[in-house]
Design a protein around this motif. Sequence first.
Motif, PDB file in Angstrom:
ATOM      1  N   GLN A 127       0.827  -1.211   0.000  1.00 32.85           N
ATOM      2  CA  GLN A 127       0.000   0.000   0.000  1.00 32.85           C
ATOM      3  C   GLN A 127       0.860   1.258   0.000  1.00 32.85           C
ATOM      4  O   GLN A 127       1.822   1.370   0.750  1.00 32.85           O
ATOM      5  CB  GLN A 127      -0.929  -0.015   1.225  1.00 32.85           C
ATOM      6  N   GLU A 128       0.533   2.179  -0.886  1.00 29.88           N
ATOM      7  CA  GLU A 128       1.203   3.463  -1.061  1.00 29.88           C
ATOM      8  C   GLU A 128       2.603   3.329  -1.669  1.00 29.88           C
ATOM      9  O   GLU A 128       3.307   4.317  -1.822  1.00 29.88           O
ATOM     10  CB  GLU A 128       1.289   4.221   0.264  1.00 29.88           C
ATOM     11  N   LYS A 184      -2.591   2.421  -7.449  1.00 33.95           N
ATOM     12  CA  LYS A 184      -3.744   1.639  -7.005  1.00 33.95           C
ATOM     13  C   LYS A 184      -4.187   0.629  -8.057  1.00 33.95           C
ATOM     14  O   LYS A 184      -4.758  -0.407  -7.722  1.00 33.95           O
ATOM     15  CB  LYS A 184      -4.909   2.574  -6.655  1.00 33.95           C
TER      16      LYS A 184
END
Length: 631
Positions: free
Chosen positions: A273-274, A278
Amino acid sequence: MADIIQLLPDNIANQIAAGEVIQRPASAVKELLENAVDAGATRIQLIVADAGKSLIQVIDNGKGMSETDARMSFERHATSKIKVIDDLFHIKTMGFRGEALASIAAVAQVEIKTRRTEDELGTFLEIENSTVKVQEPCATPEGTSISMKNLFFNVPARRNFLKTNAAELRHIIDEFIRVALAFPQIFFSLTSNGQQVFHLEAGNAKQRVLQVLGNQYAAKLVQVKEDTDYMNIYGFAGKPETARKTRGEQYFFVNNRFIKSAYLNHAVMSAYQEMIAKDSFPLYVLFIDLDPSQIDINVHPTKQEIKFEDEKIIYAFVQAAIKHALAQFSVAPSLDFSLNADIQQLESVSKPFSDDKQQSASSSSLFKSFTQKNQAHFIEPTNKSELKNWKDFFTPATTSIAPLKDFAAVNGDGLLEYERRETITQAASGQLHQPEKRETALAPDALLMQIQQTYILAPGENGFLVIHQQLAHERILYERFSVAAHGKKMASQHNLFPATLELNAADSALLLDLLPDLAALGFLIEPFGNNTFVIQGTPADMLQGNEKNAIELLIEQFKHFSSDIKFTRREKLVRCMARQQSIKAGQHLTQKEMHTLTEELFLCQTHNIALNGSPTYVAFKEDYLDRMFGK
């Protein structure tokens, strides 16, 4: 009234069971390879012809079978793995249900030769439509060779549902890779129509991963390894820069069995994540070892879905292991998450830094100011004062921007650089498509403005337009490529020095399938053997020197579209081309280029909608502005 319920004949029951287990040639490949692994083989050869429709042959040097076992193996529910019900929950082998060979024999013509070490002669069996035609002794090497010919010969309706050879071969390659990755200590080879696709020597896990995925990942993988009393997890995860738009290179193995698990995939995604976009997917090859009693593998006909006794523990372990691996190898702290992924595709980034460019840069005064001594306060003398005309900056322009047609008439510079060459080429060959001229809201002498290097502000007769430059250019290119794909071919320019492109086996099979469609779009690509291609020519509007990267990106984008069934193959390809070659958000445009883009957008048949359904522009009317200010 007569009774109507009756028992199915064995051959029909086997064909019904085959519908669950053998859905396509790749399904048979999976079952036969797993049987060879269970037999303790150290060398396994897979030979296919016509993508498995004509022949699937697996040769192994395992322990072989006796005459009785060879005959019994084709009976339904015949297995050596399970004797009591408790054995079902301690399975460590691949096959165990006893349906694979029976199902294969129900829908194909099967020949098997097998011999154990202690036997002088082996056994030869020929089975067709679940019926044994021949059973006799034969001379054969130790191990088993099983040939499956003419798949679905007795079920022509099922055969009609098979895809093209290239598509079926891709599925076979996928199944082959899944088994080969799980057992790096075994030699595997794959031969298709007499040409060797894979030759995987026995080695360790990382060697096998690089053999399958490509040596370009050698420095892009981080090792994952966590051992606990409950479970062990090990394998490799790709650094964030390896993230792709497709899920293709994601492998989970539980006790060496390939599985599909959206739940565990979510655990990996949450660890990244990040770190990645996405809509991107990380690369990983992960192996989980745990007690077989903690899982239930008998929940799916192909055993690709399993149930865990405690999913939450597995989820937490996987997530923690990936995070620890990325942190341990200092991947996370060095990333710049604000970098737009599209920047990576710009010419300045993707093109190599050649010797002449390096020499030119090193001879510049800017370079010297950083490398030579006493340069901090040095100002290079010049005869031209850059400040003498500073007042002109505040003087309103007296001349307006000429319309697009005037630019084209005067100096032919009304087009973007790569579009100019194509227009000249197509005009000479009579291929230039001229849609019907329509009225636009853009004044001919309008001064356009670029905002955030993404939007074009265009004043109109009754308000103004805000145009998204990338979406607009995608629409323009899409309609141009559609004409080429469904009509006359686009002009190609031959490369003075043809480029060589090496792909992995799965991408190679995909590119072979796309070659006819790519030819219509101006790509001249020829197979060169061993998953290698020679790029002889490219579309006339493509910049030279970036052919390999363009085709690799095109393949990746095509796979991104592969899950969308509403588009035909050619439609997907056209959309990928338009997206790839369009100008990106963040690219500076001159007045001429903005005028060209705007004019060509309104020449499109569908000018107001982008390929993804978003608007290409938003119109602001004068009365809307008045209402905003309360007038």
